[in-house]
Design an enzyme around this catalytic site. Sequence first.
Site, PDB file in Angstrom:
ATOM      1  N   GLU A 117       0.858  -1.166   0.000  1.00  0.00           N
ATOM      2  CA  GLU A 117       0.000   0.000   0.000  1.00  0.00           C
ATOM      3  C   GLU A 117       0.902   1.225   0.000  1.00  0.00           C
ATOM      4  OE1 GLU A 117      -3.231  -0.392   2.905  1.00  0.00           O
ATOM      5  OE2 GLU A 117      -3.163   1.772   3.120  1.00  0.00           O
TER       6      GLU A 117
ATOM      7  N   ASP B  34      -4.785  10.938   9.445  1.00  0.00           N
ATOM      8  CA  ASP B  34      -3.506  10.341   9.824  1.00  0.00           C
ATOM      9  C   ASP B  34      -2.937  10.920  11.109  1.00  0.00           C
ATOM     10  OD1 ASP B  34      -2.724   8.325   7.803  1.00  0.00           O
ATOM     11  OD2 ASP B  34      -3.109   9.997   6.445  1.00  0.00           O
TER      12      ASP B  34
END
Lengths: 278, 393
Positions: free
Chosen positions: A64, A75
């Site tokens: 990924e 995040d």
Amino acid sequence: MGTELNSVPIIKMSKENKIDAVFNRLRTENKTAFIPFISIGDPDIDTSLEIARTLIKNGADIIELGFPFSDPMADGKVIQKSYERALKRKISMEDAFSFIKKLKAYRDIPVILFTYYNPVFILGEKFAEGAQNAGIDGILVVDLPPEESAELTKYIQDKNIYQIYLLAPTTGNERMKLILSYAKGFVYYVSVTGVTGARKSLPETIKSKVKEIKEISSIPVGVGFGISSKEQARDIGKCADAVIIGSKIIQFIEDDINDKRAIIRRIAEFSFDIKSSL
Amino acid sequence: MQLPDKKGHFGEYGGRYISETLMPAVIELEQFYKKVRNYKGFIKEFNYYLKNYVGRPSPLYFAERLSDIYKSDIFLKREDLNHTGAHKINNTIGQALLAVKMGKKRIIAETGAGQHGVATATVCALFNLECEVFMGKKDVERQKQNVFRMELLGAKVNPVESGSQTLKDAMNEALRDWITNIKTTYYMIGTVAGPHPYPLIVRDFQSVIGKEVLKQLKKLPDILIACVGGGSNAAGLFHPFFKYSQVKMYGVEAGGCGIGTGMHAASISGGAPGILHGNKTYLLQDEFGRIADAHSIAAGLDYPGIGPEHSYFADKKRIIFDSVTDDEAVKAFQELCRLEGIIPALESSHAIAYLEKIKKEIKGKTVVINLSGRGDKDMHTISEYLSSNTRKK
């Protein structure tokens, strides 16, 4: 960057998406997929390419790749900093495509592009063409729920690129069914209520949630967010079809930012350890 | 046509571009708001606090000397006279009532200049709610007084050190907190942006501004002017007037050092459609879709986006968007101080400055300007600006 890469043509021979192929194979082997996450361009393009190769060499089944964004709202600190390091050199989506072509030339394992929607939206159809050309197998757009996905689906549906959807601890059963009806390749279960980042302990609810998903759909389930050790990976691997690890790997880059050799060595060891535990 | 539609879209804008963890919370809020939106008891309670706590209705003041100069009838909607000094409190009262009724005990908010932060801290004190405000580190430094006000009111102010350390980063951090604490926490967004239903909720609560103008003026104005950052004061003034096609509306964006310099905060005049903070709207961004840093002397306009409903009406040309520069805004600031004895917020000064740009058009017309806030918070910024300009000369 860019010119020499075009000499490596990626031709999609089979209609089967490579993500499906990996999960089918692992299912017969009774194994769990290891999906590491890194950011493209952290700490620089060449090193991140070497890191990606190292991960593949040491057991990654699918990789990924994060496309660095200025405002990574979902995040935690580690990936935020990773994106900030990568963004010091302006990385375009073209650069990301070149990166993926190079990686695929090294070994053609499934690549999932992890991104926020704006850099994709601004390119529209051109994004889909570039992604197909680069050989991207899946795209995970963290801020694009199925309700808003029609636009992207229109562009990628005939290109054998899967959109990977997220399920969260907050997702109720009805909504789970809705999302699973869209899901292709695998569904990504976000194991903690929070942003990305390594955690010392993970919630007990993961196993029951994965079971709940599996009762609705036969699609493989990947679990990510918070996983940082081989013990956790092994434990999650008992119920999930894939274990996704990002922040812990990126932490190695942050820790040894001035020692490229050390970064590669530590990531190789970690990756090997994780894969061996699955 | 009712806007937004069921999915929260204003034409192609708006919607819900958020991570899955947040979706259930946003859907819960939407369903809850749908229930109380037209419930008389809720409206009564909201109006009670607006009247007795905020001090509404705010006056619609006929600015005599300003009118003389521009040979038109200029009215100022005095949101600067509200409790806490700006229009922001209208929205926070409404959302605090929602949060209380939803059983949420912890409130988070983002703030730029600190006005929304102060308005949030204020209602949290009033309704006994825990309050944490996210504020870019740069803004914390340039708006020390508002930080102190929030702390006095019992709020915790978290300086945000990521990205450009301004409003957009504060919003990113607030969203991260919300993802983490979603079960206990209500996110009080300060402008008409964010995922649906926020643009609708904030517009509804701010619409009291335009509704009062309709009553106070006793006729339709020819022209409405409001400054636009995220766009909540403009939405509040404009919304009740959309049905009157003869009323012309101007949204004044922050032109900073000039649109051509790239140092501005004018999302519509100098941006392009994109996705940020949960909605599709006009944004300042680079060719790769990365969000650009905004610049304005007015911290409250220093945001690279704008509410999705404004984007929709910009395309439809129902609202005309234009910009004025820092210099023009400061000039208008000084003008209003001396002509009317009113010290406006630097944000609102952008709306005042626009009079000069359309002075031919407004002759003989009735103009309403939203004076969205007072300038006490800007003393430091203004004095620095004026002394550095004197030095340059």
